[in-house]
Design a protein around this motif. Structure first.
Motif, PDB file in Angstrom:
ATOM      1  N   SER A 106       0.863  -1.177   0.000  1.00 14.50           N
ATOM      2  CA  SER A 106       0.000   0.000   0.000  1.00 14.50           C
ATOM      3  C   SER A 106       0.896   1.222   0.000  1.00 14.50           C
ATOM      4  O   SER A 106       2.050   1.172   0.421  1.00 14.50           O
ATOM      5  N   PHE A 107       0.373   2.336  -0.474  1.00 13.30           N
ATOM      6  CA  PHE A 107       1.177   3.550  -0.500  1.00 13.30           C
ATOM      7  C   PHE A 107       1.577   3.974   0.910  1.00 13.30           C
ATOM      8  O   PHE A 107       2.618   4.567   1.105  1.00 13.30           O
ATOM      9  N   SER A 108       0.790   3.628   1.917  1.00 12.78           N
ATOM     10  CA  SER A 108       1.147   3.991   3.285  1.00 12.78           C
ATOM     11  C   SER A 108       2.381   3.230   3.752  1.00 12.78           C
ATOM     12  O   SER A 108       3.054   3.648   4.683  1.00 12.78           O
ATOM     13  N   GLU A 109       2.701   2.124   3.076  1.00 15.40           N
ATOM     14  CA  GLU A 109       3.869   1.330   3.446  1.00 15.40           C
ATOM     15  C   GLU A 109       5.133   1.804   2.743  1.00 15.40           C
ATOM     16  O   GLU A 109       6.224   1.343   3.049  1.00 15.40           O
ATOM     17  N   THR A 110       5.004   2.708   1.798  1.00 13.24           N
ATOM     18  CA  THR A 110       6.162   3.188   1.063  1.00 13.24           C
ATOM     19  C   THR A 110       6.698   4.437   1.732  1.00 13.24           C
ATOM     20  O   THR A 110       5.977   5.172   2.402  1.00 13.24           O
ATOM     21  N   GLU A 111       7.976   4.672   1.531  1.00 15.78           N
ATOM     22  CA  GLU A 111       8.591   5.847   2.125  1.00 15.78           C
ATOM     23  C   GLU A 111       8.598   6.993   1.130  1.00 15.78           C
ATOM     24  O   GLU A 111       8.569   6.804  -0.062  1.00 15.78           O
ATOM     25  N   GLY A 112       8.689   8.199   1.677  1.00 18.43           N
ATOM     26  CA  GLY A 112       8.859   9.373   0.839  1.00 18.43           C
ATOM     27  C   GLY A 112       7.564  10.091   0.548  1.00 18.43           C
ATOM     28  O   GLY A 112       6.479   9.560   0.698  1.00 18.43           O
ATOM     29  N   VAL A 113       7.744  11.322   0.172  1.00 18.16           N
ATOM     30  CA  VAL A 113       6.632  12.189  -0.168  1.00 18.16           C
ATOM     31  C   VAL A 113       6.764  12.539  -1.639  1.00 18.16           C
ATOM     32  O   VAL A 113       7.865  12.780  -2.131  1.00 18.16           O
ATOM     33  N   VAL A 114       5.655  12.568  -2.339  1.00 17.02           N
ATOM     34  CA  VAL A 114       5.667  12.942  -3.750  1.00 17.02           C
ATOM     35  C   VAL A 114       5.760  14.465  -3.822  1.00 17.02           C
ATOM     36  O   VAL A 114       4.914  15.167  -3.263  1.00 17.02           O
ATOM     37  N   PRO A 115       6.787  14.997  -4.489  1.00 14.27           N
ATOM     38  CA  PRO A 115       6.935  16.448  -4.569  1.00 14.27           C
ATOM     39  C   PRO A 115       5.867  17.071  -5.457  1.00 14.27           C
ATOM     40  O   PRO A 115       5.316  16.396  -6.338  1.00 14.27           O
ATOM     41  N   PRO A 116       5.552  18.340  -5.260  1.00 14.86           N
ATOM     42  CA  PRO A 116       4.556  18.990  -6.122  1.00 14.86           C
ATOM     43  C   PRO A 116       5.082  19.142  -7.548  1.00 14.86           C
ATOM     44  O   PRO A 116       6.296  19.265  -7.763  1.00 14.86           O
ATOM     45  N   LEU A 117       4.183  19.131  -8.490  1.00 16.30           N
ATOM     46  CA  LEU A 117       4.544  19.260  -9.902  1.00 16.30           C
ATOM     47  C   LEU A 117       5.195  20.613 -10.189  1.00 16.30           C
ATOM     48  O   LEU A 117       5.905  20.766 -11.167  1.00 16.30           O
ATOM     49  N   SER A 118       4.998  21.581  -9.310  1.00 10.28           N
ATOM     50  CA  SER A 118       5.601  22.898  -9.516  1.00 10.28           C
ATOM     51  C   SER A 118       7.128  22.813  -9.546  1.00 10.28           C
ATOM     52  O   SER A 118       7.783  23.733 -10.019  1.00 10.28           O
ATOM     53  N   GLY A 119       7.701  21.697  -9.070  1.00  9.05           N
ATOM     54  CA  GLY A 119       9.150  21.504  -9.130  1.00  9.05           C
ATOM     55  C   GLY A 119       9.655  21.164 -10.517  1.00  9.05           C
ATOM     56  O   GLY A 119      10.861  21.184 -10.766  1.00  9.05           O
ATOM     57  N   VAL A 120       8.752  20.849 -11.434  1.00 13.00           N
ATOM     58  CA  VAL A 120       9.129  20.573 -12.821  1.00 13.00           C
ATOM     59  C   VAL A 120       9.182  21.912 -13.555  1.00 13.00           C
ATOM     60  O   VAL A 120       8.211  22.670 -13.550  1.00 13.00           O
ATOM     61  N   PHE A 121      10.324  22.203 -14.167  1.00 12.44           N
ATOM     62  CA  PHE A 121      10.472  23.463 -14.891  1.00 12.44           C
ATOM     63  C   PHE A 121      10.123  23.246 -16.358  1.00 12.44           C
ATOM     64  O   PHE A 121      10.573  22.276 -16.971  1.00 12.44           O
ATOM     65  N   THR A 122       9.314  24.153 -16.889  1.00  9.66           N
ATOM     66  CA  THR A 122       8.907  24.057 -18.284  1.00  9.66           C
ATOM     67  C   THR A 122       9.199  25.371 -18.984  1.00  9.66           C
ATOM     68  O   THR A 122       9.187  26.437 -18.368  1.00  9.66           O
ATOM     69  N   ASP A 123       9.456  25.288 -20.266  1.00  9.53           N
ATOM     70  CA  ASP A 123       9.670  26.472 -21.098  1.00  9.53           C
ATOM     71  C   ASP A 123       8.840  26.300 -22.360  1.00  9.53           C
ATOM     72  O   ASP A 123       9.166  25.473 -23.214  1.00  9.53           O
ATOM     73  N   LEU A 124       7.749  27.050 -22.428  1.00  6.10           N
ATOM     74  CA  LEU A 124       6.834  26.936 -23.564  1.00  6.10           C
ATOM     75  C   LEU A 124       7.519  27.302 -24.877  1.00  6.10           C
ATOM     76  O   LEU A 124       7.314  26.651 -25.895  1.00  6.10           O
ATOM     77  N   GLY A 125       8.366  28.336 -24.858  1.00 10.35           N
ATOM     78  CA  GLY A 125       9.032  28.791 -26.083  1.00 10.35           C
ATOM     79  C   GLY A 125       9.855  27.708 -26.750  1.00 10.35           C
ATOM     80  O   GLY A 125       9.834  27.556 -27.969  1.00 10.35           O
ATOM     81  N   SER A 126      10.581  26.939 -25.952  1.00 15.39           N
ATOM     82  CA  SER A 126      11.415  25.859 -26.505  1.00 15.39           C
ATOM     83  C   SER A 126      10.768  24.490 -26.326  1.00 15.39           C
ATOM     84  O   SER A 126      11.334  23.485 -26.754  1.00 15.39           O
ATOM     85  N   ARG A 127       9.594  24.463 -25.686  1.00 16.42           N
ATOM     86  CA  ARG A 127       8.862  23.237 -25.355  1.00 16.42           C
ATOM     87  C   ARG A 127       9.804  22.222 -24.697  1.00 16.42           C
ATOM     88  O   ARG A 127       9.934  21.085 -25.119  1.00 16.42           O
ATOM     89  N   THR A 128      10.464  22.710 -23.641  1.00  4.95           N
ATOM     90  CA  THR A 128      11.355  21.842 -22.888  1.00  4.95           C
ATOM     91  C   THR A 128      10.798  21.624 -21.486  1.00  4.95           C
ATOM     92  O   THR A 128      10.094  22.468 -20.935  1.00  4.95           O
ATOM     93  N   ILE A 129      11.157  20.469 -20.944  1.00 11.60           N
ATOM     94  CA  ILE A 129      10.754  20.077 -19.594  1.00 11.60           C
ATOM     95  C   ILE A 129      12.014  19.666 -18.846  1.00 11.60           C
ATOM     96  O   ILE A 129      12.847  18.939 -19.383  1.00 11.60           O
ATOM     97  N   CYS A 130      12.139  20.144 -17.607  1.00 10.73           N
ATOM     98  CA  CYS A 130      13.245  19.740 -16.749  1.00 10.73           C
ATOM     99  C   CYS A 130      12.660  19.143 -15.476  1.00 10.73           C
ATOM    100  O   CYS A 130      12.073  19.848 -14.654  1.00 10.73           O
ATOM    101  N   VAL A 131      12.774  17.832 -15.362  1.00  8.08           N
ATOM    102  CA  VAL A 131      12.296  17.108 -14.184  1.00  8.08           C
ATOM    103  C   VAL A 131      13.403  17.186 -13.131  1.00  8.08           C
ATOM    104  O   VAL A 131      14.566  16.924 -13.443  1.00  8.08           O
ATOM    105  N   PRO A 132      13.064  17.552 -11.895  1.00 10.21           N
ATOM    106  CA  PRO A 132      14.117  17.650 -10.877  1.00 10.21           C
ATOM    107  C   PRO A 132      14.803  16.307 -10.631  1.00 10.21           C
ATOM    108  O   PRO A 132      14.166  15.253 -10.698  1.00 10.21           O
ATOM    109  N   GLU A 133      16.103  16.372 -10.348  1.00  7.05           N
ATOM    110  CA  GLU A 133      16.845  15.151 -10.035  1.00  7.05           C
ATOM    111  C   GLU A 133      16.182  14.456  -8.853  1.00  7.05           C
ATOM    112  O   GLU A 133      15.705  15.095  -7.929  1.00  7.05           O
TER     113      GLU A 133
END
Length: 158
Positions: free
Chosen positions: A112-139
């Motif tokens: 179950s998810f309650s048995e897993t460790e860690g917190v899912v970070p908010p999507l706001s941590g993913v950087f996007t650039d519409l002009g170049s249509r690039t996505i940078c997922v945080p390490e």
């Protein structure tokens, strides 16, 4: 008159029903549309665009319009649900044992998810650039579009 088409895609049994006098020629194309979208959006296909993006975390990656649109739909879903839907959930899914498609998964291997460790970070941590249509997922994070991708694909097929 109802015209039906059943096929398997995105780990699900798909059913398309069209209410028309004559069977639309485009109905036969629907499985190939889903195949194309799955080739871009599946985390279970190592060569998919999503898998390649997840391999390049910490770096901006130019993506297709399909992947861009699904990320935007995911951001909207996260906002509407107050964070309950979040595509940065992949690490938590893997930690829970969901490391392969349902076709190959053994039910008793899931935690179950309650048995897993860690917190899912908010999507706001993913950087996007519409002009170049690039996505940078945080390490340390990875994307999985799951149900949002399926809903997006169904909407596109309509």
């Amino acid at each position: 008159m109802l015209h039906r088409l059943e096929f398997h895609a995105m780990g699900c049994k798909m059913l398309v029903i069209v209410d028309r006098e004559q069977r639309p020629a485009s109905l036969e194309w629907v499985p190939s549309w889903f195949e194309e979208w799955e080739n871009s959006l599946s985390r279970f296909r190592l060569e998919s665009e999503l898998s390649q993006l997840n391999l390049h975390t910490g770096h901006p990656v130019r993506v297709s319009q399909v992947l861009w649109d699904v990320l935007q739909a995911s951001a909207e879903a996260e906002n509407i649900t107050g964070g309950l839907v979040n595509p940065l959930i992949l690490n938590a899914l893997i930690n829970a044992g969901y490391d392969q498609s349902f076709d190959h998964l053994q039910e008793d291997s899931l935690l179950s998810f309650s048995e897993t460790e860690g917190v899912v970070p908010p999507l706001s941590g993913v950087f996007t650039d519409l002009g170049s249509r690039t996505i940078c997922v945080p390490e340390g994070s990875q994307l999985d579009f799951g149900g949002v991708a399926k809903g997006w694909a169904a909407h596109q097929a309509m």
